[in-house]
Design a protein around this motif. Structure first.
Motif, short mmCIF file in Angstrom:
data_model
loop_
_atom_site.label_atom_id
_atom_site.label_comp_id
_atom_site.label_asym_id
_atom_site.label_seq_id
_atom_site.Cartn_x
_atom_site.Cartn_y
_atom_site.Cartn_z
N TYR A 104 0.79 -1.13 -0.07
CA TYR A 104 0.05 -0.10 -0.03
C TYR A 104 0.95 1.29 -0.03
N TRP A 105 0.47 2.04 -0.78
CA TRP A 105 1.38 3.32 -0.67
C TRP A 105 0.35 4.72 0.00
N TYR A 106 0.71 5.32 0.86
CA TYR A 106 0.27 6.48 1.71
C TYR A 106 0.98 7.76 1.22
N LYS A 148 -2.88 9.89 3.49
CA LYS A 148 -4.05 9.61 2.53
C LYS A 148 -3.54 8.39 1.64
N PHE A 149 -4.65 7.58 1.60
CA PHE A 149 -4.39 6.24 0.91
C PHE A 149 -4.24 6.61 -0.63
N MET A 150 -3.33 5.97 -1.29
CA MET A 150 -3.19 6.41 -2.83
C MET A 150 -3.30 4.81 -3.61
N VAL A 151 -2.76 4.07 -3.26
CA VAL A 151 -2.80 2.71 -4.01
C VAL A 151 -2.61 1.52 -3.22
N TYR A 152 -3.37 0.38 -3.69
CA TYR A 152 -3.03 -0.90 -3.08
C TYR A 152 -2.66 -1.98 -4.21
N LEU A 153 -1.45 -2.73 -4.00
CA LEU A 153 -1.08 -3.59 -5.21
C LEU A 153 -0.68 -4.90 -4.41
N GLN A 154 -0.98 -6.01 -5.16
CA GLN A 154 -0.46 -7.16 -4.99
C GLN A 154 0.62 -7.46 -6.22
N GLU A 214 2.12 -7.82 -9.41
CA GLU A 214 1.73 -7.77 -10.71
C GLU A 214 0.43 -7.22 -11.04
N ASN A 215 -0.30 -6.73 -9.88
CA ASN A 215 -1.64 -6.27 -10.05
C ASN A 215 -1.80 -5.14 -9.12
N ILE A 216 -2.64 -4.09 -9.81
CA ILE A 216 -3.01 -2.97 -9.00
C ILE A 216 -4.42 -3.23 -8.71
N ILE A 217 -4.81 -3.46 -7.42
CA ILE A 217 -6.08 -3.71 -6.84
C ILE A 217 -7.24 -2.54 -6.70
N ASP A 218 -6.21 -1.46 -5.99
CA ASP A 218 -7.15 -0.30 -5.87
C ASP A 218 -6.34 1.03 -6.03
N GLU A 219 -6.69 1.60 -6.95
CA GLU A 219 -6.01 2.84 -7.26
C GLU A 219 -6.77 4.12 -7.11
N SER A 220 -7.64 4.03 -6.29
CA SER A 220 -8.82 5.17 -6.20
C SER A 220 -8.27 6.54 -5.70
N GLY A 221 -7.13 6.10 -4.69
CA GLY A 221 -6.62 7.28 -4.18
C GLY A 221 -5.45 8.02 -4.70
N MET A 222 -5.33 7.50 -6.09
CA MET A 222 -3.95 8.04 -6.87
C MET A 222 -4.70 8.99 -7.91
N LYS A 236 -5.02 10.55 -11.36
CA LYS A 236 -5.17 9.85 -12.68
C LYS A 236 -3.92 10.16 -13.43
N GLU A 237 -3.41 11.59 -13.47
CA GLU A 237 -2.44 11.89 -14.18
C GLU A 237 -1.09 12.10 -13.59
N ARG A 238 -0.20 11.59 -14.13
CA ARG A 238 1.43 11.94 -13.70
C ARG A 238 1.88 10.83 -12.52
N PHE A 239 1.00 10.30 -11.86
CA PHE A 239 1.13 9.28 -10.80
C PHE A 239 1.03 7.94 -11.33
N SER A 240 1.93 6.78 -11.14
CA SER A 240 1.76 5.44 -11.48
C SER A 240 2.38 4.55 -10.37
N ALA A 241 1.87 3.18 -10.37
CA ALA A 241 2.53 2.40 -9.20
C ALA A 241 2.70 1.05 -10.12
N GLU A 242 3.64 0.21 -9.53
CA GLU A 242 3.86 -0.99 -10.00
C GLU A 242 4.35 -1.84 -8.77
N PHE A 243 4.22 -3.16 -9.00
CA PHE A 243 4.82 -4.31 -7.99
C PHE A 243 5.07 -5.48 -8.81
N PRO A 244 6.06 -5.42 -9.57
CA PRO A 244 6.47 -6.73 -10.18
C PRO A 244 6.82 -7.88 -9.48
#
Lengths: 115, 115
Positions: free
Chosen positions: B33-35, B44-50, B52-60, B62-70
């Motif tokens: 999880y990124w806060y 503030k919650f940003m994104v939750y990943l497992q 290779e998968n983004i599960i919840d990016e509702s707090g991130m 839409k532009e300029r921000f991205s997340a990954e968990f390879p």
């Protein structure tokens, strides 16, 4: 939408006195509730959690918290404050439904224990 | 017993540059999880990943921000074309699973300063 309110930005307490840090929550269904502590320039550390059962939950460093369903509160308490307890405290909530549920944090309460 | 590792601890970027924040979860944890933390705004919650998968990016944003968990390697939070308003502390947390009440384990954060 779930939410957490920590109504006090700062709590001051004299060393040796009891302390209370307040938290109220809003969530659909039954809550899972957490308290975390943050020391300067560090990440949050887990203190304690409420899942089910006894309304009084005991955690690390002598802290405890009381769950009150009717008042939707989960106040953090300690019988005798230490100067080293001075830190930022966060309350958090998530719904108890299965699968992924977002954890929502409050804005934090700064605890200042005065020697 | 390595906890959640974040690097760098401090990152200074000029407006328009890219910021890359890295997070290695605790051993055995596959949920990240990124806060984002700003003074007086809490966490503030940003994104939750497992993996290779983004599960919840509702707090991130839409532009300029991205997340990954390879599959291999740390989770990365990437901010492109940074602006002064991106200056904040970014915390990563990991958990063993999402069922019941697994607490989050936090890293010590990356403090991003945009000049």
């Amino acid at each position: 939408a779930q939410s957490v309110a920590q109504p006090e930005d700062q709590v001051n307490v004299a060393e040796g006195n009891p302390l209370t840090v307040k938290c109220t929550y809003s969530v659909s269904g039954n809550p899972y509730l957490f308290w975390y502590v943050q020391y300067p320039n560090r990440g949050l550390q887990f203190l304690l959690k409420y899942i089910t059962g006894d309304n009084l939950v005991k955690g690390s460093y002598g802290f405890e918290a009381e769950f009150n369903k009717s008042q939707t509160s989960f106040h953090l308490k300690k019988p005798s404050a230490l100067v080293s307890d001075s830190a930022l405290y966060f309350c958090a909530v998530r719904a108890s439904r299965g699968g992924y549920q977002k954890v929502t944090f409050g804005t934090g309460t700064k605890l200042q224990v005065i020697p | 017993n390595a906890g959640v590792m974040q690097n760098p601890r401090h990152l200074v970027r000029r407006r328009g540059q890219e910021a890359r924040l890295r997070c290695s979860p605790m051993k055995g944890h596959s949920h990240v999880y990124w806060y984002r933390q700003l003074p007086e705004e809490g966490l503030k919650f940003m994104v939750y990943l497992q993996k290779e998968n983004i599960i919840d990016e509702s707090g991130m944003p839409k532009e300029r921000f991205s997340a990954e968990f390879p599959k291999e390697g740390p989770s990365i939070l990437r901010i492109q074309q940074v602006v002064r308003g991106d200056s904040a502390a970014y915390f990563c947390a990991s958990s063993l699973d999402t069922i019941l009440n697994s607490p989050l384990h936090f890293g010590n954060g990356t403090r991003l300063t945009v000049t």
